[in-house]
Design a protein around this motif. Structure first.
Motif, PDB file in Angstrom:
ATOM      1  N   VAL A   1       0.825  -1.209   0.000  1.00 52.74           N
ATOM      2  CA  VAL A   1       0.000   0.000   0.000  1.00 52.74           C
ATOM      3  C   VAL A   1       0.868   1.272   0.000  1.00 52.74           C
ATOM      4  O   VAL A   1       0.406   2.350  -0.383  1.00 52.74           O
ATOM      5  CB  VAL A   1      -0.995  -0.014   1.189  1.00 52.74           C
ATOM      6  CG1 VAL A   1      -0.284   0.278   2.514  1.00 52.74           C
ATOM      7  CG2 VAL A   1      -2.143   0.948   0.968  1.00 52.74           C
TER       8      VAL A   1
ATOM      9  N   PRO B   1      -3.122   5.316   3.300  1.00 46.88           N
ATOM     10  CA  PRO B   1      -3.619   6.361   2.397  1.00 46.88           C
ATOM     11  C   PRO B   1      -4.486   7.391   3.125  1.00 46.88           C
ATOM     12  O   PRO B   1      -5.109   7.077   4.136  1.00 46.88           O
ATOM     13  CB  PRO B   1      -4.460   5.574   1.384  1.00 46.88           C
ATOM     14  CG  PRO B   1      -3.924   4.187   1.444  1.00 46.88           C
ATOM     15  CD  PRO B   1      -3.526   3.971   2.866  1.00 46.88           C
TER      16      PRO B   1
ATOM     17  N   SER C   1      -4.012  -5.239   2.261  1.00 42.26           N
ATOM     18  CA  SER C   1      -4.961  -4.173   2.616  1.00 42.26           C
ATOM     19  C   SER C   1      -4.535  -3.542   3.939  1.00 42.26           C
ATOM     20  O   SER C   1      -4.206  -4.242   4.889  1.00 42.26           O
ATOM     21  CB  SER C   1      -6.364  -4.770   2.755  1.00 42.26           C
ATOM     22  OG  SER C   1      -7.212  -3.832   3.381  1.00 42.26           O
ATOM     23  N   CYS C   2      -4.551  -2.199   3.998  1.00 39.58           N
ATOM     24  CA  CYS C   2      -4.087  -1.558   5.238  1.00 39.58           C
ATOM     25  C   CYS C   2      -5.167  -1.586   6.311  1.00 39.58           C
ATOM     26  O   CYS C   2      -4.898  -1.289   7.469  1.00 39.58           O
ATOM     27  CB  CYS C   2      -3.625  -0.128   4.959  1.00 39.58           C
ATOM     28  SG  CYS C   2      -4.961   1.056   4.861  1.00 39.58           S
ATOM     29  N   GLY C   3      -6.402  -1.893   5.918  1.00 43.23           N
ATOM     30  CA  GLY C   3      -7.470  -2.063   6.910  1.00 43.23           C
ATOM     31  C   GLY C   3      -8.210  -0.796   7.271  1.00 43.23           C
ATOM     32  O   GLY C   3      -9.081  -0.801   8.137  1.00 43.23           O
ATOM     33  N   LYS C   4      -7.890   0.302   6.594  1.00 42.82           N
ATOM     34  CA  LYS C   4      -8.507   1.577   6.983  1.00 42.82           C
ATOM     35  C   LYS C   4     -10.003   1.613   6.654  1.00 42.82           C
ATOM     36  O   LYS C   4     -10.783   2.161   7.414  1.00 42.82           O
ATOM     37  CB  LYS C   4      -7.773   2.720   6.278  1.00 42.82           C
ATOM     38  CG  LYS C   4      -8.222   4.099   6.714  1.00 42.82           C
ATOM     39  CD  LYS C   4      -7.250   5.144   6.208  1.00 42.82           C
ATOM     40  CE  LYS C   4      -7.614   6.535   6.684  1.00 42.82           C
ATOM     41  NZ  LYS C   4      -6.584   7.506   6.397  1.00 42.82           N
ATOM     42  N   CYS C   5     -10.384   1.077   5.490  1.00 43.06           N
ATOM     43  CA  CYS C   5     -11.809   1.164   5.154  1.00 43.06           C
ATOM     44  C   CYS C   5     -12.466  -0.216   5.075  1.00 43.06           C
ATOM     45  O   CYS C   5     -11.854  -1.193   4.661  1.00 43.06           O
ATOM     46  CB  CYS C   5     -12.059   2.002   3.909  1.00 43.06           C
ATOM     47  SG  CYS C   5     -10.909   1.775   2.585  1.00 43.06           S
TER      48      CYS C   5
ATOM     49  N   CYS D   1     -12.774  -2.589   1.742  1.00 42.23           N
ATOM     50  CA  CYS D   1     -11.531  -3.245   1.352  1.00 42.23           C
ATOM     51  C   CYS D   1     -11.131  -4.264   2.412  1.00 42.23           C
ATOM     52  O   CYS D   1     -10.843  -5.422   2.113  1.00 42.23           O
ATOM     53  CB  CYS D   1     -10.445  -2.190   1.148  1.00 42.23           C
ATOM     54  SG  CYS D   1      -8.811  -2.847   0.851  1.00 42.23           S
ATOM     55  N   ARG D   2     -11.148  -3.872   3.678  1.00 42.01           N
ATOM     56  CA  ARG D   2     -10.665  -4.745   4.762  1.00 42.01           C
ATOM     57  C   ARG D   2     -11.503  -6.026   4.859  1.00 42.01           C
ATOM     58  O   ARG D   2     -10.971  -7.120   4.935  1.00 42.01           O
ATOM     59  CB  ARG D   2     -10.722  -3.976   6.090  1.00 42.01           C
ATOM     60  CG  ARG D   2     -10.165  -4.752   7.272  1.00 42.01           C
ATOM     61  CD  ARG D   2     -10.283  -3.963   8.563  1.00 42.01           C
ATOM     62  NE  ARG D   2     -11.664  -3.780   8.989  1.00 42.01           N
ATOM     63  CZ  ARG D   2     -12.261  -2.603   9.128  1.00 42.01           C
ATOM     64  NH1 ARG D   2     -11.606  -1.499   8.846  1.00 42.01           N
ATOM     65  NH2 ARG D   2     -13.512  -2.522   9.523  1.00 42.01           N
TER      66      ARG D   2
ATOM     67  N   SER E   1     -14.121   1.926  -1.856  1.00 37.82           N
ATOM     68  CA  SER E   1     -12.803   1.901  -1.199  1.00 37.82           C
ATOM     69  C   SER E   1     -12.119   3.243  -1.352  1.00 37.82           C
ATOM     70  O   SER E   1     -12.307   3.940  -2.349  1.00 37.82           O
ATOM     71  CB  SER E   1     -11.930   0.804  -1.801  1.00 37.82           C
ATOM     72  OG  SER E   1     -12.427  -0.452  -1.419  1.00 37.82           O
ATOM     73  N   LEU E   2     -11.282   3.542  -0.382  1.00 36.33           N
ATOM     74  CA  LEU E   2     -10.635   4.856  -0.361  1.00 36.33           C
ATOM     75  C   LEU E   2      -9.515   4.975  -1.393  1.00 36.33           C
ATOM     76  O   LEU E   2      -9.378   5.992  -2.068  1.00 36.33           O
ATOM     77  CB  LEU E   2     -10.082   5.094   1.063  1.00 36.33           C
ATOM     78  CG  LEU E   2      -9.184   6.306   1.273  1.00 36.33           C
ATOM     79  CD1 LEU E   2      -9.927   7.585   0.944  1.00 36.33           C
ATOM     80  CD2 LEU E   2      -8.664   6.344   2.701  1.00 36.33           C
ATOM     81  N   CYS E   3      -8.698   3.957  -1.524  1.00 33.62           N
ATOM     82  CA  CYS E   3      -7.522   4.122  -2.393  1.00 33.62           C
ATOM     83  C   CYS E   3      -7.512   3.093  -3.518  1.00 33.62           C
ATOM     84  O   CYS E   3      -8.343   2.182  -3.577  1.00 33.62           O
ATOM     85  CB  CYS E   3      -6.232   4.033  -1.578  1.00 33.62           C
ATOM     86  SG  CYS E   3      -5.656   2.364  -1.293  1.00 33.62           S
TER      87      CYS E   3
ATOM     88  N   LEU F   1      -5.748   0.566  -4.076  1.00 32.10           N
ATOM     89  CA  LEU F   1      -5.609  -0.861  -3.757  1.00 32.10           C
ATOM     90  C   LEU F   1      -6.996  -1.517  -3.695  1.00 32.10           C
ATOM     91  O   LEU F   1      -7.254  -2.523  -4.342  1.00 32.10           O
ATOM     92  CB  LEU F   1      -4.854  -1.041  -2.436  1.00 32.10           C
ATOM     93  CG  LEU F   1      -4.426  -2.485  -2.096  1.00 32.10           C
ATOM     94  CD1 LEU F   1      -3.167  -2.481  -1.233  1.00 32.10           C
ATOM     95  CD2 LEU F   1      -5.504  -3.293  -1.405  1.00 32.10           C
ATOM     96  N   GLY F   2      -7.885  -0.929  -2.909  1.00 36.35           N
ATOM     97  CA  GLY F   2      -9.229  -1.494  -2.798  1.00 36.35           C
ATOM     98  C   GLY F   2     -10.028  -1.311  -4.076  1.00 36.35           C
ATOM     99  O   GLY F   2     -10.775  -2.212  -4.487  1.00 36.35           O
TER     100      GLY F   2
END
Ligand code: SF4
Length: 511
Positions: free
Chosen positions: A264, A282, A435-439, A442-443, A480-482, A484-485
């Protein structure tokens, strides 16, 4: 192995008293990775492939002393019936056009003099002495260069936005956090021609009014880091980086920051957070980095390959660059060709080249006479392009129309033996992990998709699973925010689109 081969050459050359006539140079990758280690003997450019340390003595005695090529060690395709073909005539190279890779495999990347001998730092000097910052930006805009990191955003526009942004300090960053499975384009450029990136960053600094650059590079690329470090120090010694470059009054310096391997962190706002010393996550845009980026200041961020094109544009003119490629995708693109392909390696072709030309004319098709089935473009964010679309041309718009994306340039080839559901699962395994898990979408959404794929591949698929995958995919992409998602479901969506029968067969036959 390669280092041992180089040492053996040095030793043999000394033993035979050739050290006044022959120089051994270590270079970066010359592209044809499937045949490495490679030794090229100039001036005739004889191309020896798959060399072992014990072959060196024979090459020195036969080739260097007696002037007879060692045919058994030459790359077979260079041996024509009555003569040795130049390497530029063989299929792998003759269909390529090397702009970003122009010096890779040719110069010693640890020697700034060799870079300078190949027009190195000429573009920077031209910018500092002949062009105003806005003229530099105009040249990049006119060239039509678009970001090679995946997004395809017009580079000149990005430079212009950052130049116009207000700030007492501006930064120039280089994204060298190449994380796609199967991608090694940026690594090769950094290992083979690091000065081309440094010079371009200094030009960017001049154009936007920035004085400090950062290269964010994966710690897993130790050779790239070593060569970048050497290159930065050499450039400083030569007065080509530092407070007052060549006495022009313009100051620009570059520092390296190491990434710890999170995929990410290739996303621009996550990369910036990571350079700042924060967790690489992100952020919502706007504000875009051009306005508020590193340490809250206007920041220009391009990837390695984008920078590697800049000096050629300045030296040869934007019209030259724009004469290559298609109407909306100018220049060339580097691809890392891997998977089920005879000539694994790094290729650079003009935009507009067809997939067929890359897979067959350059890549040599699939090994063992197997049928080509599909190619995954753009890594885990990309998608699978099936054999029936093999005549698709490579440019941003044509590739996007297939459901894949150009991405940074990974190209993984599949043959008739590959199960496309397994391929989709392979890439989703990767994105679940990264996945960074922020949203939430995606998570959790990608995880749910992966569970469905897992049960399908285990022969436990249920009726309605394909529809469920599609529904989840659409929602994840939308919410998704970024990037990646937003792109993670692409491998699943494209394999369902082109290979739905394989999903159905898994579910129906329970295997
Ligand atoms: Fe993180 Fe995924 Fe959201 Fe991107 S889309 S911010 S990777 S959770």
């Amino acid at each position: 192995n390669s280092e041992q081969i180089a040492k053996n050459f040095e030793e043999q050359i000394k033993i035979h008293g050739l050290d006044q006539e022959v120089i051994v140079e270590r270079t970066g990758c010359f592209g044809l990775c499937a045949l490495g280690p490679i030794v090229i003997i100039y001036p005739e450019a004889s191309f020896y492939s798959m060399i072992k340390p014990e072959d060196v003595e024979e090459i020195v005695k036969e080739h260097l002393i007696k002037g007879r090529v060692v045919k058994r060690l030459l790359y077979a395709e260079t041996v024509a019936e009555s003569r040795i073909k130049s390497i530029n005539e063989v299929n792998f190279y003759k269909n390529q056009q090397r702009v970003a890779l122009r010096n890779c495999g040719i110069i010693n990347p640890e020697n700034i003099d060799e870079y300078i001998a190949f027009d190195g730092y000429k573009a920077l000097i031209k910018c500092l002495t002949e062009l105003k910052p806005e003229e530099v930006i105009e040249s990049i805009k006119k060239s039509g260069l678009r970001g090679r990191g995946g997004g395809g955003f017009p580079t000149g526009n990005k430079w212009e936005f950052t130049a116009k942004a207000q700030g007492d300090m501006k930064y120039v960053c280089c994204n060298a956090d190449e994380g796609d499975p199967g991608a090694f384009m940026d690594r090769s450029i950094l290992e083979g021609d690091p000065h081309s990136v440094l010079e371009a960053m200094a030009i960017a600094g001049y154009a936007i009014g920035g004085s400090q650059g950062y290269i964010y590079v994966r710690a897993e690329y130790p050779l790239a880091v070593k060569r970048l470090t050497i290159a930065i120090n050499q450039a400083r010694e030569y007065g080509l980086l530092g407070k007052n470059i060549l006495g022009t009054g313009f100051g620009f310096d570059i520092a390296i920051r190491l990434g710890a391997g999170a995929f990410v962190c290739g996303e621009e706002t996550a990369l910036i957070a990571s350079i700042e010393g924060q967790r690489g996550m992100p952020r919502i845009r706007p504000p875009f980095p051009a306005v508020k980026g590193l340490f809250g200041k206007p920041t220009l961020l391009n990837n390695v390959e984008t920078y590697a094109n800049i000096c050629s544009i300045i030296n040869n003119g934007p019209e030259w660059f724009a004469s290559m490629g298609t109407e909306k995708s100018k220049g060339t693109k580097v691809f890392a060709l891997g998977g089920k392909i005879n000539h694994t390696g790094l290729v650079e072709v003009p935009m507009g080249t067809t997939m067929r030309e890359i897979i067959y004319n350059i890549g040599g098709g699939c090994p063992n006479g197997k049928a080509f089935k599909a190619v995954q473009m753009g890594g885990p964010s990309g998608g699978c392009i099936p054999a029936e679309l093999i005549d698709t041309i490579i440019d941003y718009d044509s590739v996007t129309k297939t459901g894949a994306i150009m991405g940074s340039g990974g190209m993984i080839v599949m043959d008739e033996d590959n199960c496309m559901v397994d391929i989709a699962k392979f890439f989703l395994d990767f994105t679940v992990h990264e996945s960074c898990g922020k949203c939430t979408f995606c998570r959790i959404g990608i995880k749910r998709m992966n569970e469905i794929l897992t049960r399908i591949t285990k022969g436990e698929g249920r009726e309605g699973d394909i529809g469920l995958l599609e529904e989840l995919a659409i929602n994840i992409k939308k919410n998704s925010l970024c990037g990646l998602g937003q792109t993670a479901p692409n491998p699943v969506l494209t394999t369902i689109k082109y290979f739905r029968n394989e999903y159905e067969a898994h579910i129906r036959d329970k295997k």
